[in-house]
Design a protein around this motif. Structure first.
Motif, PDB file in Angstrom:
ATOM      1  N   TRP A 100       0.813  -1.208   0.000  1.00 19.66           N
ATOM      2  CA  TRP A 100       0.000   0.000   0.000  1.00 19.66           C
ATOM      3  C   TRP A 100       0.850   1.261   0.000  1.00 19.66           C
ATOM      4  O   TRP A 100       0.331   2.350  -0.286  1.00 19.66           O
ATOM      5  N   VAL A 139       0.707   2.818  -3.369  1.00 15.86           N
ATOM      6  CA  VAL A 139      -0.528   3.571  -3.603  1.00 15.86           C
ATOM      7  C   VAL A 139      -0.458   4.927  -2.908  1.00 15.86           C
ATOM      8  O   VAL A 139      -0.848   5.962  -3.480  1.00 15.86           O
ATOM      9  N   GLU A 140       0.065   4.949  -1.681  1.00 12.45           N
ATOM     10  CA  GLU A 140       0.203   6.214  -0.967  1.00 12.45           C
ATOM     11  C   GLU A 140       1.160   7.151  -1.684  1.00 12.45           C
ATOM     12  O   GLU A 140       0.919   8.370  -1.762  1.00 12.45           O
ATOM     13  N   ALA A 173      -0.918   2.061  -9.719  1.00 10.31           N
ATOM     14  CA  ALA A 173      -0.390   1.551  -8.459  1.00 10.31           C
ATOM     15  C   ALA A 173      -1.047   0.261  -8.002  1.00 10.31           C
ATOM     16  O   ALA A 173      -0.392  -0.575  -7.369  1.00 10.31           O
ATOM     17  N   VAL A 174      -2.337   0.095  -8.315  1.00 13.07           N
ATOM     18  CA  VAL A 174      -3.061  -1.083  -7.822  1.00 13.07           C
ATOM     19  C   VAL A 174      -3.043  -2.202  -8.855  1.00 13.07           C
ATOM     20  O   VAL A 174      -2.645  -3.340  -8.556  1.00 13.07           O
ATOM     21  N   ALA A 177      -4.422   6.231  -9.592  1.00 20.14           N
ATOM     22  CA  ALA A 177      -3.827   5.348  -8.584  1.00 20.14           C
ATOM     23  C   ALA A 177      -4.234   3.898  -8.829  1.00 20.14           C
ATOM     24  O   ALA A 177      -3.422   2.985  -8.667  1.00 20.14           O
ATOM     25  N   LEU A 178      -5.490   3.706  -9.233  1.00 21.25           N
ATOM     26  CA  LEU A 178      -5.943   2.349  -9.539  1.00 21.25           C
ATOM     27  C   LEU A 178      -5.188   1.771 -10.725  1.00 21.25           C
ATOM     28  O   LEU A 178      -4.764   0.604 -10.694  1.00 21.25           O
TER      29      LEU A 178
END
Length: 309
Positions: free
Chosen positions: A204, A207-208, A224-225, A220-221
């Motif tokens: 995570w 994502v941060e 990063a995800v 971000a999705l």
């Protein structure tokens, strides 16, 4: 006196000295029964199906010579009476239903897996148990339950009528909608479980960091995800798409025998039609579809350095 070149090669494994012959014997004792089981009950029947697909059907359904490619020509549409698009359409419909089922499972499974992965440890077991509960009942029972829920007096049909999505007193089955709902219910756990395994190990902090650099939720999705959960998502999509293309119980019961897929065609040829050579040709084509899907996933995973499904 034996020269050093003629001495048997000895390798030490787990504190024991083993020659190549000793390694072979130990491997046969450990993996030999499993390999024999696969040869007799998997490879043998598979080769028999491939061989039967080149035979000819007799007048009463018996297998006859000569060897021919007519069964495969018939499958791609070139029969005795000219071109017939029935089986090519069944093949394309199977791909479409498999793709639709995969898309629905991905859309429903991604937020569900995300929700379970962010639960407290003691509640994750409860969430995963609720996901696999459908496996505790027979597929036929689940399918008949959907027939009850989608009948004219069912609450789903009344809700659809109240929202103006269906005529009053009209059942939601048979039809494509009922097939899609049944397929989603049946195959959703196959996508949620591997996707959850990837989400649980997600970092995570990445994502941060993306959010701190100004990325919004969609960015971000995407950046990063999704790169972190792609292995589980790809594995889940493969596990859903391949068996969904060969499903025949749900399309038969919820589609009113109007939504024929490859599984229905194979069942008919080995059943009422008694045309084993043509049914074997369809089965080989379905197997080629499965192997093609696995090959594509393997190439994609190998290029990305990800594990196979």
């Amino acid at each position: 006196m034996r020269s050093p070149e003629s001495a048997p090669e000895i390798e030490i494994q787990f504190g024991e000295q083993l020659t190549r012959r000793g390694q072979f014997l130990r491997s046969m004792l450990s993996s030999g029964p499993g390999l024999l089981w696969l040869l007799v009950f998997l490879l043998g029947p598979l080769l028999a199906i491939v061989f039967i697909s080149f035979l000819t059907r007799g007048a009463y359904g018996e297998l006859q010579w000569p060897l021919t490619l007519e069964n495969y020509r018939r499958f791609i549409g070139f029969g005795s009476f000219g071109f017939d698009s029935l089986y090519p359409l069944i093949f394309l419909r199977s791909l479409a239903i498999g793709g639709l089922t995969t898309a629905l499972c991905a859309l429903a499974g991604f937020p569900l897996a995300f929700f379970i992965a962010n639960l407290r440890p003691r509640f994750k077991i409860v969430g995963l148990t609720l996901v696999v509960i459908p496996f505790w009942t027979n597929l036929l029972i689940r399918t008949y339950a959907w027939q009850i829920l989608l009948e004219p007096e069912g609450w789903l049909s009344r809700l659809a009528a109240a929202l103006g999505l269906a005529p009053e007193g009209q059942p939601l089955y048979p039809g494509l909608f009922a097939v899609a709902v049944g397929m989603l219910c049946d195959f959703l756990p196959f996508l949620v479980l591997p996707l959850y395994a990837s989400m649980e190990k997600m970092d995570w902090s990445i994502v941060e960091a993306a959010v701190d650099l100004g990325a919004g939720p969609p960015q971000a999705l995407r950046h990063a995800v999704l790169p972190q959960v792609r292995p589980g998502l790809m594995a889940g999509c493969v596990l859903v798409f391949l068996p969904a293309t060969g499903q025949f119980v749900i399309p038969d019961l919820l589609g009113g025998a109007k939504t024929a897929l490859l599984g229905n065609a194979i069942q008919q040829q080995f059943g009422s039609s008694r045309d084993w050579p043509f049914g074997s040709a369809i089965a080989v084509a379905a197997l080629a579809l499965v192997m093609g899907g696995l090959w594509i996933q393997a190439r994609f995973a190998g290029r990305k350095g990800e594990p196979l499904a």
